[in-house]
Design a protein around this motif. Sequence first.
Motif, mmCIF file in Angstrom:
data_model
loop_
_atom_site.group_PDB
_atom_site.id
_atom_site.type_symbol
_atom_site.label_atom_id
_atom_site.label_comp_id
_atom_site.label_asym_id
_atom_site.label_seq_id
_atom_site.Cartn_x
_atom_site.Cartn_y
_atom_site.Cartn_z
ATOM 1 N N PRO A 1 13.409 40.111 74.553
ATOM 2 C CA PRO A 1 12.179 40.756 74.100
ATOM 3 C C PRO A 1 11.574 39.981 72.937
ATOM 4 C CG PRO A 1 14.019 42.297 74.160
ATOM 5 C CD PRO A 1 14.589 40.946 74.359
ATOM 6 N N LYS A 2 10.257 39.902 72.929
ATOM 7 C CA LYS A 2 9.559 39.239 71.806
ATOM 8 C C LYS A 2 9.333 40.256 70.701
ATOM 9 C CE LYS A 2 8.502 34.929 72.947
ATOM 10 N NZ LYS A 2 7.733 34.629 74.147
ATOM 11 N N PRO A 3 9.189 39.775 69.459
ATOM 12 C CA PRO A 3 8.896 40.711 68.354
ATOM 13 C C PRO A 3 7.581 41.447 68.608
ATOM 14 C CG PRO A 3 9.361 38.505 67.525
ATOM 15 C CD PRO A 3 9.313 38.396 68.997
ATOM 16 N N ALA A 4 7.429 42.577 67.938
ATOM 17 C CA ALA A 4 6.257 43.419 68.158
ATOM 18 C C ALA A 4 4.969 42.618 67.978
ATOM 19 C CB ALA A 4 6.265 44.583 67.179
ATOM 20 N N GLY A 5 4.013 42.835 68.886
ATOM 21 C CA GLY A 5 2.709 42.204 68.729
ATOM 22 C C GLY A 5 2.598 40.873 69.441
ATOM 23 N N GLU A 6 3.742 40.190 69.594
ATOM 24 C CA GLU A 6 3.698 38.903 70.279
ATOM 25 C C GLU A 6 3.785 39.146 71.780
ATOM 26 O OE1 GLU A 6 6.396 35.168 69.628
ATOM 27 O OE2 GLU A 6 6.248 36.316 67.786
ATOM 28 N N PRO A 7 2.855 38.619 72.551
ATOM 29 C CA PRO A 7 2.893 38.901 73.987
ATOM 30 C C PRO A 7 4.032 38.140 74.673
ATOM 31 C CG PRO A 7 1.128 37.374 73.467
ATOM 32 C CD PRO A 7 1.725 37.774 72.159
ATOM 33 N N GLY A 8 4.360 38.577 75.883
ATOM 34 C CA GLY A 8 5.398 37.901 76.667
ATOM 35 C C GLY A 8 6.769 38.476 76.389
ATOM 36 N N GLY A 9 7.762 37.744 76.812
ATOM 37 C CA GLY A 9 9.121 38.223 76.645
ATOM 38 C C GLY A 9 9.555 39.089 77.800
ATOM 39 N N GLY A 10 10.821 39.429 77.830
ATOM 40 C CA GLY A 10 11.328 40.212 78.951
ATOM 41 C C GLY A 10 12.407 41.170 78.526
ATOM 42 N N MET A 11 13.097 41.704 79.493
ATOM 43 C CA MET A 11 14.114 42.712 79.214
ATOM 44 C C MET A 11 15.481 42.285 79.720
ATOM 45 S SD MET A 11 12.534 46.457 79.687
ATOM 46 C CE MET A 11 11.064 47.024 78.864
ATOM 47 N N ALA A 12 15.717 40.988 79.800
ATOM 48 C CA ALA A 12 16.988 40.522 80.352
ATOM 49 C C ALA A 12 18.209 41.193 79.717
ATOM 50 C CB ALA A 12 17.067 39.004 80.242
ATOM 51 N N TRP B 1 8.934 36.616 86.444
ATOM 52 C CA TRP B 1 10.217 35.954 86.246
ATOM 53 C C TRP B 1 10.708 36.144 84.813
ATOM 54 C CZ3 TRP B 1 14.115 34.856 88.915
ATOM 55 C CH2 TRP B 1 15.055 33.921 88.491
ATOM 56 N N ASN B 2 9.783 36.032 83.841
ATOM 57 C CA ASN B 2 10.154 36.165 82.432
ATOM 58 C C ASN B 2 10.825 37.503 82.146
ATOM 59 O OD1 ASN B 2 9.173 33.705 81.838
ATOM 60 N ND2 ASN B 2 7.236 34.439 80.942
ATOM 61 N N PHE B 3 10.340 38.515 82.842
ATOM 62 C CA PHE B 3 10.874 39.848 82.592
ATOM 63 C C PHE B 3 12.382 39.885 82.792
ATOM 64 C CE2 PHE B 3 12.119 44.096 83.746
ATOM 65 C CZ PHE B 3 11.492 44.850 82.775
ATOM 66 N N PHE B 4 12.847 39.132 83.797
ATOM 67 C CA PHE B 4 14.268 39.172 84.124
ATOM 68 C C PHE B 4 15.098 38.158 83.341
ATOM 69 C CE2 PHE B 4 12.302 40.969 87.923
ATOM 70 C CZ PHE B 4 13.033 42.123 88.044
ATOM 71 N N THR B 5 14.418 37.171 82.712
ATOM 72 C CA THR B 5 15.199 36.093 82.102
ATOM 73 C C THR B 5 15.066 36.007 80.587
ATOM 74 O OG1 THR B 5 13.356 34.627 82.553
ATOM 75 C CG2 THR B 5 15.142 34.618 84.146
ATOM 76 N N GLN B 6 14.014 36.601 80.017
ATOM 77 C CA GLN B 6 13.764 36.368 78.600
ATOM 78 C C GLN B 6 14.193 37.525 77.711
ATOM 79 O OE1 GLN B 6 10.127 34.535 77.465
ATOM 80 N NE2 GLN B 6 10.959 32.767 78.528
#
Lengths: 266, 322
Positions: A40-51, A33-38
Amino acid sequence: MRVVLGLCALLAAAPLFCVLYFLVREGASALDWNFFTQLPKPAGEPGGGMAPAIVGTLTLLALATVVGVPVGVMGGVYLAEYGHPRANGWIRFAADVLNGVPSIVWGMVVYTLLVVPLKSFSAYAGGVALGLIMIPLVMRTTDEVLALVPQSYREAALALGIPRWKIITVIVMKTALRGIVTGVLVALARVAGETAPLLFTALGNNFWNQSLAEPIAALPLQIFTYAISPYDDWHRQAWAGALVLMLMILVLNLAVRLFARTKTVR
Amino acid sequence: MTGPFSLARFSPLRKSAHWPDRSFRWMALLAVAAIIGLIGLVGWQLYSGSRLAVEKFGFSFLTSTKWDPVSDEFGALPFIFGTLVSSLIALIIAVPLGIATALFLTEMAPQKMRQPAIMVIEMLAAVPSVIFGLWGIFVLIPWLRDHLFQWLRDTLGFLPFFQGPIYGVSMLAGGIIVAIMILPIVTAISREILRSVPKLQREAAYALGATHWEVIRIAVLGYAQRGLFGAAVLGLGRALGETMAVTMVIGNRPEIKASLFAPGYTLASVIANEFTEATSDVYLNSLFELGLVLFALTILVNAAAQLMLRRLAGSGPGKVAG
């Protein structure tokens, strides 16, 4: 001999299956779900998405349609309805040659035309670059489907005294509408995955795009950036992005098939 | 050719055309002019963008192997070499494979298999370059490095092309990925050419007692020779301009090495990598000149391919589109 040729055909098809297999295997695990809604996180930080990239790609495609379709369709109309046979040969030749211009060259040209004068990378520039790539494709298909409209339609309308521009728009183009839409979808499917022309026009952006005059994110760009980065988490997201992009393109191609099936056009 | 509205062309209606008619016609003409103008525009933009480099380096730009942004020395030869060699590798792989596939699809495959197989090849064309690049980095390169390249070095290592250290990213990897990308177009055009071989050709050969394979070799391939050559040239046109996938697997080092295992660099890749980083005007202008070289190469090759295919299509231009 039959076996050898069959093996060649199999070998030719193998990369497709290999690519699709890895897209699904690697991409599906990173798709959530995060991929579609979030963002991108800064480099190195896990998670985030490509909304923003998903929205950005759709925005760019819309802009490209606005640029590419009117010029392409009108060019096709000229060829099919007005042009002189001999001149048409040359115009088609020019369009086919134009079609072979590498997409990165379009990026450079739009850079000098729009990015330098406006002093900013922008969604407009990216959309124009993709739109220019669409023009020859749309023109050739429009030309071809209009030629399939029976001449008697035009003659009948002419006999009724209908003005020619109306004959073309209301009768000829309407009859061929499915074919024209198919052509536009084919062109969209082709430019949806283009990366090179966006490198120095749309540039990419890690946040939501506030205005079309600013750099904008796009899926292919993000895939490229993430793929060549050294972070494992980004690699996973690159696969997920690639899976989403591929699905978008497959949907467009499916739409083409649905449109092209009914009616004779194409 | 279905003529454009020939009846109306000479009808009195045209002379008395009202303004909506005339403006519609003008709009259409304008669109066509824009398309023709685009070629000129691209050429002009690239030329004017590269003027500094043209003045500074002159002809030596094309023959110099030095690419040193720090001291503002630029030469295009490593990139021209890389583009030509990777395209050549791609052609060596894709043309025989494409023609064989097309032959299989037109002459041998069971009817039921043909349509699905054609769809598969078409889908291969729909995969974006950047996805091939991604797959290249994480799947193809490791496999090439650990298996194919080792094997090539062991068996063909006496040739200078297959010597030296193996990194994975290499000219050969670039060529292979371009081959995959041009395969669909080579196959599609070859298939169209093979389908246009008249039935009579085949029947005549059969009548002379030729076997199925002999018919294909003499009557079909012999007849289609020039068209297939055109398909290969069109594939070359595509190969020269391939950017993203190549950039991701070729290694991006401006060197000229005999070994295909060594990294290379292409015109399109260097533009993709360095364009937004070009710090000095001469640097940017040099990149534009690389773009101009690439544009000129692809225009020439594509025009040649279109002319070849068009002459064959016979029944008017535009039958075999790219």
